[in-house]
Design a protein around this motif. Structure first.
Motif, short mmCIF file in Angstrom:
data_model
loop_
_atom_site.label_atom_id
_atom_site.label_comp_id
_atom_site.label_asym_id
_atom_site.label_seq_id
_atom_site.Cartn_x
_atom_site.Cartn_y
_atom_site.Cartn_z
N UNK A 187 0.60 -1.47 0.22
CA UNK A 187 0.30 0.13 -0.05
C UNK A 187 0.44 1.59 0.19
N UNK A 188 2.42 1.15 0.98
CA UNK A 188 2.91 2.93 0.72
C UNK A 188 3.68 2.79 -0.64
N UNK A 189 3.70 1.71 -1.18
CA UNK A 189 4.93 2.01 -2.33
C UNK A 189 4.19 1.99 -3.23
N UNK A 190 2.57 1.79 -3.29
CA UNK A 190 1.90 2.10 -4.65
C UNK A 190 1.06 3.66 -4.30
N UNK A 191 1.34 4.30 -3.00
CA UNK A 191 1.07 5.16 -2.81
C UNK A 191 2.29 6.55 -3.41
N UNK A 192 3.66 5.79 -3.20
CA UNK A 192 4.74 6.77 -3.52
C UNK A 192 4.78 6.77 -5.21
N UNK A 193 4.68 5.25 -5.91
CA UNK A 193 4.36 5.46 -6.84
C UNK A 193 3.94 6.01 -7.67
N UNK A 194 2.41 6.30 -6.96
CA UNK A 194 1.06 7.52 -7.52
C UNK A 194 1.94 8.77 -7.86
N UNK A 195 2.64 8.93 -7.01
CA UNK A 195 3.29 10.57 -6.52
C UNK A 195 4.83 10.29 -8.09
N UNK A 196 5.31 9.47 -8.25
CA UNK A 196 6.72 9.10 -8.93
C UNK A 196 5.43 9.38 -10.63
N UNK A 197 5.19 8.41 -10.87
CA UNK A 197 4.78 8.29 -12.72
C UNK A 197 3.76 10.36 -12.81
N UNK A 198 2.76 10.32 -11.72
CA UNK A 198 2.52 11.38 -12.18
C UNK A 198 3.31 12.68 -12.35
N UNK A 199 3.84 13.04 -11.78
CA UNK A 199 5.08 14.37 -11.60
C UNK A 199 6.34 13.91 -12.33
N UNK A 200 6.22 12.78 -12.55
CA UNK A 200 7.51 11.93 -13.85
C UNK A 200 8.51 12.06 -13.45
N UNK A 201 8.79 11.92 -11.74
CA UNK A 201 10.51 12.18 -11.40
C UNK A 201 11.11 11.15 -11.30
N UNK A 202 12.45 11.40 -11.16
CA UNK A 202 12.93 9.82 -10.19
C UNK A 202 13.36 9.49 -8.90
N UNK A 203 13.63 8.67 -8.78
CA UNK A 203 12.96 8.20 -7.46
C UNK A 203 14.31 9.10 -6.29
N UNK A 204 15.43 9.23 -7.33
CA UNK A 204 16.62 10.27 -6.41
C UNK A 204 15.85 11.40 -6.14
N UNK A 205 15.18 11.74 -7.40
CA UNK A 205 14.24 13.40 -7.43
C UNK A 205 13.86 13.56 -5.80
N UNK A 206 12.93 12.50 -6.04
CA UNK A 206 11.73 11.99 -5.01
C UNK A 206 12.13 12.17 -3.90
N UNK A 207 13.54 11.68 -3.34
CA UNK A 207 13.82 11.15 -1.97
C UNK A 207 14.61 12.85 -1.58
N UNK A 208 15.03 13.42 -2.33
CA UNK A 208 15.56 14.60 -2.52
C UNK A 208 14.69 15.44 -2.14
N UNK A 209 13.31 15.30 -2.09
CA UNK A 209 12.08 16.38 -2.29
C UNK A 209 11.56 15.90 -0.04
N UNK A 210 11.29 14.54 -0.37
CA UNK A 210 10.82 14.03 1.42
C UNK A 210 12.24 14.46 2.07
N UNK A 211 13.48 14.43 1.77
CA UNK A 211 14.33 15.45 2.82
C UNK A 211 14.68 16.51 2.91
#
Length: 203
Positions: free
Chosen positions: A49-73
């Motif tokens: 469930x948690x992975x699915x919600x994270x993937x929604x953000x990644x795919x909708x905004x077209x960001x890489x895993x590294x980018x979303x991790x940086x924004x989360x920090x």
């Protein structure tokens, strides 16, 4: 690369929701996961469930895993709630602003407009989709950008209704950020607390 080039509708079916930033198509007719066992309802684990919600953000905004991790920090260091701040940072990206203003049919198409220097930010040509816009910033299109068929079509019929945090001027074909985006204005259902919990044990 940030740009996703795979089957977009398949991703939406797997995540169980329409992502307007990824595609104008909606999985309404086949609103179940792809594959021969897609119609069988399976209980997802807490991790799933948690992975699915994270993937929604990644795919909708077209960001890489590294980018979303940086924004989360960055969001985690804010005084505001981490989840709400994360959504605000994603909504404030230039490519998302171009999409939400109605200049492009998807976030991916908006990124291409920016990368090809068809977008002017405060009168200056830019080619970095991740630039963060702030209240008072204005975008317009180059002369060539205004003639792109998909842009002309989208201006006539935007993929989404324009949010309240921007104002659009049809006479000058420009949009201005009037205030910071709010987490409640994200155009698809998201349980952002699941995203916070996903990264809480990984970062």
């Amino acid at each position: 690369m940030s740009r996703f080039t795979g089957p977009r509708l398949k991703v939406q079916r797997a995540l169980g929701t329409a992502l307007p930033g990824l595609s104008r198509k909606s999985p309404e007719e086949r609103n179940y996961p792809p594959g021969q066992h897609g119609m069988k309802q399976k209980r997802k684990s807490d991790y799933g469930l948690r992975l699915m919600e994270k993937q929604k953000l990644r795919f909708n905004y077209g960001v890489t895993e590294r980018q979303i991790q940086r924004l989360f920090r960055e969001a985690k260091q804010s005084k505001a709630p981490t989840g709400e701040r994360l959504l605000e940072l994603l909504e404030s990206r230039l490519d998302n602003f171009v999409f939400r203003a109605g200049f492009a049919p998807t976030t991916l198409a908006a990124r291409q407009l920016v990368s090809h220097r068809h977008v002017l930010l405060n009168g200056r040509s830019v080619n970095i989709p991740s630039i963060r816009v702030r209240p008072g910033d204005t975008i317009t299109l180059s002369a060539a950008g205004k003639r792109i068929p998909s842009t002309v079509e989208c201006l006539a019929e935007p993929a989404l209704s324009r949010p309240e945090w921007l104002s659009f001027d049809g006479d000058t074909v420009s949009a201005t950020v009037t205030r910071c985006p709010d987490a409640s204005e994200v155009p698809f259902p998201i349980e952002v607390q699941h995203v916070v919990e996903y990264y809480a044990v990984r970062l």
